[in-house]
Design a protein around this motif. Structure first.
Motif, PDB file in Angstrom:
ATOM      1  N   PHE A 139       1.328  -0.941   0.144  1.00 57.62           N
ATOM      2  CA  PHE A 139      -0.007   0.025  -0.228  1.00 57.62           C
ATOM      3  C   PHE A 139       0.784   1.497   0.406  1.00 57.62           C
ATOM      4  N   GLY A 140       2.362   1.357   0.424  1.00 53.37           N
ATOM      5  CA  GLY A 140       2.623   1.888   0.261  1.00 53.37           C
ATOM      6  C   GLY A 140       3.431   3.247  -0.499  1.00 53.37           C
ATOM      7  N   PRO A 147       2.279   2.208   9.415  1.00 52.73           N
ATOM      8  CA  PRO A 147       2.136   2.297  11.812  1.00 52.73           C
ATOM      9  C   PRO A 147       3.235   2.691  12.263  1.00 52.73           C
ATOM     10  N   TRP A 148       5.018   2.526  11.674  1.00 53.19           N
ATOM     11  CA  TRP A 148       6.583   1.892  12.537  1.00 53.19           C
ATOM     12  C   TRP A 148       6.652   4.469  11.955  1.00 53.19           C
ATOM     13  N   ARG A 157       9.208   8.314   9.720  1.00 53.22           N
ATOM     14  CA  ARG A 157       7.851   8.957  10.182  1.00 53.22           C
ATOM     15  C   ARG A 157       7.237   9.838   8.620  1.00 53.22           C
ATOM     16  N   GLU A 158       7.319  11.003   7.972  1.00 50.97           N
ATOM     17  CA  GLU A 158       7.647  11.097   7.140  1.00 50.97           C
ATOM     18  C   GLU A 158       6.115  10.259   5.634  1.00 50.97           C
ATOM     19  N   ILE A 161       1.566   6.741   9.037  1.00 52.50           N
ATOM     20  CA  ILE A 161       0.573   7.690   9.952  1.00 52.50           C
ATOM     21  C   ILE A 161       0.435   8.654  10.850  1.00 52.50           C
ATOM     22  N   PHE A 162       1.818   8.816  11.259  1.00 52.05           N
ATOM     23  CA  PHE A 162       1.880   9.949  12.358  1.00 52.05           C
ATOM     24  C   PHE A 162       2.171  11.052  11.934  1.00 52.05           C
ATOM     25  N   GLY A 163       3.139  11.085  10.809  1.00 50.91           N
ATOM     26  CA  GLY A 163       3.978  12.349   9.453  1.00 50.91           C
ATOM     27  C   GLY A 163       2.872  13.712   9.388  1.00 50.91           C
ATOM     28  N   LYS A 164       3.295  14.302   8.799  1.00 48.46           N
ATOM     29  CA  LYS A 164       2.021  15.101   8.523  1.00 48.46           C
ATOM     30  C   LYS A 164       0.783  15.637   7.181  1.00 48.46           C
TER      31      LYS A 164
END
Length: 311
Positions: A139-140, A147-148, A157-158, A161-164
């Protein structure tokens, strides 16, 4: 374009899902050659409008504001009182957030929608990337988040899911283990879901994503839809996702398999029997054997939509 002949008083607004746009979702032909909802509805004499959201993975509240302004513009342009909305996937969450006015930035127009049709909408939420973290490797490449935040020692992070870039994904996140337990097959699924670190990889966990998304699904599902709204729900039951690879060939990928799904969204989530149990005007819950990205093209769905809009 306008229909050749207007046969219905109430216009239709189409809302697409995550990572897509209005043309790809509703106008372009499907992989199997089927026409989209735009030509189908135009052929039946509907005045059709469709939005493309500014950010394909963006803030659902911003999308809800966009929906509100579109509804206002349609009413002004046509002089009509109400609009029917057909929403695919995450677009349905934007429609719901608009209808319940989940944020004060959303204009008050609760009674401007007559009928809402939700196609493959994760009404209970979505936990696919946490439940099946290795699926991200597929999917990426199409823009879906990991999720990592650290992967094998490298900052990820970019693309996380936690990225901007992935506010909408955080907002959709919900713990669905009460619907279907974790399958226990995929490597590191439990550690990813609960939050852990191993071998240079760091996963904050699903609960951290829910919190980062403002507990959006909990807040949304705590609100009641307008009592006058007619609601119809469509769920897919084929979890074999078809897609074009980067060389233009059609491929097939098995999607969500921990329970009946359309490859991304559990059937139980799409049908929202817990979420809408108190809503008195649920017209029908339709199951169709089609995968997530092709549901709106399926013949039974088109026939049902025609019936729901005209009855």
């Amino acid at each position: 374009p306008p229909p050749a002949s207007v046969a219905h008083d109430v216009p239709v607004l189409l809302l697409h899902g995550v990572g897509a746009d209005a043309t790809l979702t509703f106008f372009a032909k499907n992989i199997g050659g089927e026409a989209g909802l735009v030509p189908h509805l135009l052929g039946e004499g509907y005045r059709v409008y469709a939005l493309t959201f500014a950010l394909p993975h963006g803030d659902t509240i911003a999308h809800a504001v966009h929906v509100a302004h579109a509804v206002k513009r349609i009413r002004e342009e046509l002089g009509c009182e109400q609009v029917d909305v057909i929403a695919h996937s995450m677009g349905g969450l934007a429609a719901r957030a608009f209808l319940v006015r989940l944020d004060k930035r959303i204009p008050k127009l609760r009674k401007a929608i007559r009928r809402l049709i939700l196609i493959g909408t994760p009404n209970e939420g979505l936990d696919l990337s946490f439940r099946h973290p290795r699926a991200y490797t597929w999917f990426g490449s199409y823009g879906f988040p990991s999720p990592w935040i650290v992967e094998r020692g490298s900052d990820s992070r970019e693309r996380s899911i936690f990225g901007k870039a992935f506010a909408g994904h955080r907002q959709m996140t919900a713990d669905l283990r009460a619907l279907h337990p974790l399958g226990g097959v995929e490597e590191r699924a439990r550690e990813t879901y609960q939050g852990s670190e191993w071998d240079g990889t760091r996963a904050p966990g699903l609960r951290a994503a829910e919190k980062a998304g403002g507990n959006f699904m909990r807040r949304l599902n705590g609100k009641r839809l307008p009592k006058s709204l007619d609601l119809f729900l469509v769920a897919g039951t084929d979890n074999r996702l078809r897609y074009y690879d980067h060389s233009g060939h059609v491929r097939t990928q098995i999607g969500e398999y921990d329970g009946p799904s359309d490859g991304l969204v559990f059937v139980k989530s799409a049908l929202g029997e817990r979420v809408f149990r108190k809503h008195k005007r649920v017209g029908e819950r339709l199951r169709v054997h089609a995968p997530h990205f092709e549901l709106q093209y399926a013949g039974p769905v088109k026939l049902a939509i025609s019936r729901w809009l005209s009855d």
